[in-house]
Design a protein around this motif. Structure first.
Motif, mmCIF file in Angstrom:
data_model
loop_
_atom_site.group_PDB
_atom_site.id
_atom_site.type_symbol
_atom_site.label_atom_id
_atom_site.label_comp_id
_atom_site.label_asym_id
_atom_site.label_seq_id
_atom_site.Cartn_x
_atom_site.Cartn_y
_atom_site.Cartn_z
ATOM 1 N N TYR A 149 69.155 29.277 -70.412
ATOM 2 C CA TYR A 149 69.316 30.026 -71.649
ATOM 3 C C TYR A 149 69.834 29.160 -72.786
ATOM 4 O O TYR A 149 69.503 29.381 -73.951
ATOM 5 C CB TYR A 149 70.253 31.206 -71.449
ATOM 6 N N HIS A 150 70.701 28.204 -72.471
ATOM 7 C CA HIS A 150 71.333 27.410 -73.526
ATOM 8 C C HIS A 150 70.786 25.991 -73.607
ATOM 9 O O HIS A 150 71.248 25.202 -74.416
ATOM 10 C CB HIS A 150 72.849 27.394 -73.317
ATOM 11 N N ASP A 151 69.834 25.673 -72.732
ATOM 12 C CA ASP A 151 69.110 24.403 -72.807
ATOM 13 C C ASP A 151 70.047 23.199 -72.767
ATOM 14 O O ASP A 151 69.825 22.192 -73.454
ATOM 15 C CB ASP A 151 68.239 24.361 -74.069
ATOM 16 N N LEU A 152 71.096 23.300 -71.969
ATOM 17 C CA LEU A 152 72.002 22.171 -71.797
ATOM 18 C C LEU A 152 71.470 21.262 -70.689
ATOM 19 O O LEU A 152 70.783 21.711 -69.775
ATOM 20 C CB LEU A 152 73.407 22.657 -71.434
ATOM 21 N N LYS B 226 73.819 17.158 -66.895
ATOM 22 C CA LYS B 226 75.108 16.485 -67.048
ATOM 23 C C LYS B 226 76.088 17.355 -67.823
ATOM 24 O O LYS B 226 77.277 17.447 -67.465
ATOM 25 C CB LYS B 226 74.904 15.142 -67.762
ATOM 26 N N GLU B 227 75.620 17.994 -68.892
ATOM 27 C CA GLU B 227 76.481 18.860 -69.689
ATOM 28 C C GLU B 227 76.939 20.075 -68.882
ATOM 29 O O GLU B 227 78.110 20.471 -68.940
ATOM 30 C CB GLU B 227 75.745 19.303 -70.950
ATOM 31 N N VAL B 228 76.016 20.658 -68.112
ATOM 32 C CA VAL B 228 76.381 21.801 -67.272
ATOM 33 C C VAL B 228 77.416 21.383 -66.235
ATOM 34 O O VAL B 228 78.387 22.102 -65.973
ATOM 35 C CB VAL B 228 75.139 22.401 -66.590
ATOM 36 N N ALA B 229 77.229 20.207 -65.644
ATOM 37 C CA ALA B 229 78.171 19.714 -64.645
ATOM 38 C C ALA B 229 79.567 19.568 -65.236
ATOM 39 O O ALA B 229 80.571 19.900 -64.588
ATOM 40 C CB ALA B 229 77.689 18.379 -64.080
ATOM 41 N N ALA B 230 79.646 19.080 -66.478
ATOM 42 C CA ALA B 230 80.946 18.921 -67.125
ATOM 43 C C ALA B 230 81.602 20.266 -67.378
ATOM 44 O O ALA B 230 82.824 20.410 -67.265
ATOM 45 C CB ALA B 230 80.783 18.159 -68.445
ATOM 46 N N ILE B 231 80.803 21.281 -67.681
ATOM 47 C CA ILE B 231 81.343 22.600 -67.987
ATOM 48 C C ILE B 231 81.852 23.297 -66.732
ATOM 49 O O ILE B 231 82.941 23.859 -66.723
ATOM 50 C CB ILE B 231 80.270 23.462 -68.685
#
Length: 202
Positions: A164-167, A170-175
């Protein structure tokens, strides 16, 4: 730390993207430092930049505008209280998304999904389809939302942020606080589970 700022924050400008340059990230760190020292104007500036994106994250988990607004407020209240623990090792957006995901996963989803937003659907001209087809599309969208809400928390978080947010992975892993490999596995299993749940709909 003073009391949390007023809850009537404006939506304001678009947030700084996750891939913002170093100068923009430094500016946000300065705002965080000022807010941690009690500067409410600095905190309001952070809210103005990120509230829309945080709201969108929360809405994707609960599919209810009122609940998403409440979760957005809770996200920023928690952020305000935790400002002195922010060390700048992650982007401000990453930090806020992490809080938003946590508060959203702990929120019971609304019993009746709304139908005005699209999930894994293509844009369709409503005048180009008949009433029966429109009703079928609404039913499918509602089924998708129910299926997403039924996923295990880690799969749901990875799918929402990635799809949905097109991250990036790597960005998802950080979140979510896990490895890139784990995020890829969670997205893969989430999509597989969705296919199983939605197979009866064709």
């Amino acid at each position: 730390m003073p009391d949390a700022p007023c809850s009537t924050w404006p939506l304001g400008a678009a947030p700084i993207p996750m891939n913002a340059d170093a100068e923009a990230r430094d500016e946000e760190r300065r705002l965080v430092a000022a807010a941690a020292a009690g500067d409410r104007v600095a905190f309001d500036a952070l809210v103005t930049r990120h509230r829309r994106a945080v709201y969108q994250v929360c809405y994707r988990f609960v599919h209810d505008h009122e609940d998403a607004a409440d979760l957005t407020q809770e996200t920023f209240v928690r952020a305000w209280r935790a400002l002195d623990r922010f060390r700048g090792d992650a982007r401000v957006a990453t930090w806020l998304y992490r809080i938003a995901v946590n508060v959203s996963l702990n929120k019971k989803a609304a019993p009746g999904p709304t139908i005005e937003t699209r999930d894994f659907e293509c844009d369709v001209d409503p005048q180009a389809i008949g009433p029966s087809d429109a009703m079928l599309q609404d039913e499918r969208r509602a089924a998708v939302r129910r299926a997403v809400r039924s996923l295990p928390p880690r799969q749901r978080a990875a799918l929402v942020l990635r799809t949905y947010h097109d991250l990036s992975h790597k960005e998802v892993a950080a979140i979510v606080g896990t490895s890139v490999g784990a995020v890829k596995a969670n997205v893969f299993h989430a999509l597989a589970n969705l296919r199983k749940r939605l197979e009866p709909l064709g």
